[in-house]
Design a protein around this motif. Sequence first.
Motif, short mmCIF file in Angstrom:
data_model
loop_
_atom_site.label_atom_id
_atom_site.label_comp_id
_atom_site.label_asym_id
_atom_site.label_seq_id
_atom_site.Cartn_x
_atom_site.Cartn_y
_atom_site.Cartn_z
N GLU A 125 40.93 50.90 28.98
CA GLU A 125 40.45 50.09 30.11
C GLU A 125 40.00 50.98 31.26
N PHE A 126 40.78 52.00 31.57
CA PHE A 126 40.42 52.89 32.67
C PHE A 126 39.19 53.73 32.33
N GLN A 127 39.10 54.18 31.08
CA GLN A 127 37.93 54.94 30.66
C GLN A 127 36.66 54.11 30.75
N ALA A 128 36.80 52.80 30.53
CA ALA A 128 35.63 51.91 30.54
C ALA A 128 34.96 51.88 31.91
N VAL A 129 35.73 52.15 32.96
CA VAL A 129 35.16 52.15 34.32
C VAL A 129 34.06 53.21 34.44
N SER A 130 34.17 54.29 33.68
CA SER A 130 33.14 55.33 33.72
C SER A 130 31.83 54.85 33.09
N GLU A 131 31.90 53.74 32.34
CA GLU A 131 30.71 53.16 31.72
C GLU A 131 30.23 51.92 32.47
N ILE A 132 30.68 51.77 33.73
CA ILE A 132 30.45 50.55 34.49
C ILE A 132 28.98 50.27 34.77
N ASP A 133 28.12 51.29 34.69
CA ASP A 133 26.69 51.07 34.91
C ASP A 133 26.02 50.37 33.73
N ASP A 134 26.73 50.30 32.62
CA ASP A 134 26.23 49.52 31.48
C ASP A 134 26.53 48.05 31.76
N PRO A 135 25.51 47.20 31.85
CA PRO A 135 25.72 45.79 32.21
C PRO A 135 26.72 45.05 31.31
N GLU A 136 26.71 45.37 30.01
CA GLU A 136 27.62 44.68 29.09
C GLU A 136 29.07 45.09 29.32
N VAL A 137 29.28 46.38 29.55
CA VAL A 137 30.64 46.86 29.85
C VAL A 137 31.11 46.27 31.18
N LYS A 138 30.22 46.31 32.17
CA LYS A 138 30.55 45.78 33.49
C LYS A 138 30.96 44.32 33.41
N GLU A 139 30.25 43.54 32.62
CA GLU A 139 30.54 42.11 32.53
C GLU A 139 31.90 41.85 31.87
N ILE A 140 32.26 42.64 30.87
CA ILE A 140 33.56 42.49 30.21
C ILE A 140 34.68 42.78 31.20
N ILE A 141 34.54 43.88 31.95
CA ILE A 141 35.56 44.24 32.94
C ILE A 141 35.64 43.19 34.04
N ALA A 142 34.47 42.78 34.55
CA ALA A 142 34.43 41.79 35.63
C ALA A 142 35.02 40.45 35.18
N GLY A 144 37.31 40.04 32.90
CA GLY A 144 38.76 40.22 32.83
C GLY A 144 39.41 40.12 34.20
N TYR A 145 38.79 40.75 35.19
CA TYR A 145 39.33 40.68 36.55
C TYR A 145 39.28 39.26 37.10
N ARG A 146 38.13 38.60 36.91
CA ARG A 146 37.99 37.23 37.44
C ARG A 146 39.01 36.29 36.81
N SER A 147 39.26 36.46 35.51
CA SER A 147 40.24 35.62 34.83
C SER A 147 41.65 35.88 35.38
N SER A 148 41.94 37.15 35.66
CA SER A 148 43.25 37.50 36.23
C SER A 148 43.40 36.90 37.63
N PHE A 149 42.34 37.01 38.45
CA PHE A 149 42.38 36.43 39.79
C PHE A 149 42.68 34.94 39.72
N LYS A 150 41.97 34.25 38.81
CA LYS A 150 42.12 32.80 38.70
C LYS A 150 43.52 32.41 38.27
N LEU A 151 44.07 33.13 37.31
CA LEU A 151 45.41 32.82 36.82
C LEU A 151 46.45 32.97 37.93
N ILE A 152 46.40 34.09 38.66
CA ILE A 152 47.38 34.31 39.73
C ILE A 152 47.15 33.33 40.87
N GLU A 153 45.89 33.06 41.20
CA GLU A 153 45.58 32.12 42.27
C GLU A 153 46.16 30.73 41.95
#
Length: 217
Positions: A125-142, A144-153
Amino acid sequence: MNEQNAKLDSNNVKRWLSIMTRMTGEERKKVLIKSAIQVFSEENYRAAKVADIAAKANVTEPVVYKHFSSKKNLYLEVLTLIMEKTMKRFQDVTAKSMNPHEKMELIIKEHSTMIHVFRQELKLEFQAVSEIDDPEVKEIIATGYRSSFKLIEDVLKEGMDQGYFRGDINPSFQAKLFVGHFIHLSSYYLAEVLEDDYANQLFSFYLHGILNHSREK
């Protein structure tokens, strides 16, 4: 002795190939994904080779390409699976019949377990951040984060409605802050600078700040 070892190795390979041959397509795909997680985490997406993943799974490269059209396709599927499994573990916690304060405590405990048990996935997961300029990688990470935000919210809102958490907190902001604590704790763990009681103190401080102290737990 060397000849004996060579025979044993040869027999093990034959046994494994026999098992792989009897597997369903879905079972074989799971083995390949597991091997890919190991290889990607030990190296990184750019350095990893499909041949290494195939060797780890004791198959040939064509077998890998039979299930995944490219290394990138395999990488994206691995990332997606890691994010989905992480969310599933947290969702299982929030589905339990307990009050929102207890759910938050159990989510914290679950995260602590995950960073120790799933270290390879965490590194990936942390290594994937180095590939964040790839739109597909960025969308997967984003995603995941949005889903986590929603669950905790949702848990925070539930706690506010039931009087467990303060009524004046911003649940959207607090959810992002909470998930951010997970991210920085995970990085501390990987860097091996996490003190034994740091996580407990951090989340004790966090929960103390959002609790409605006029109500007993």
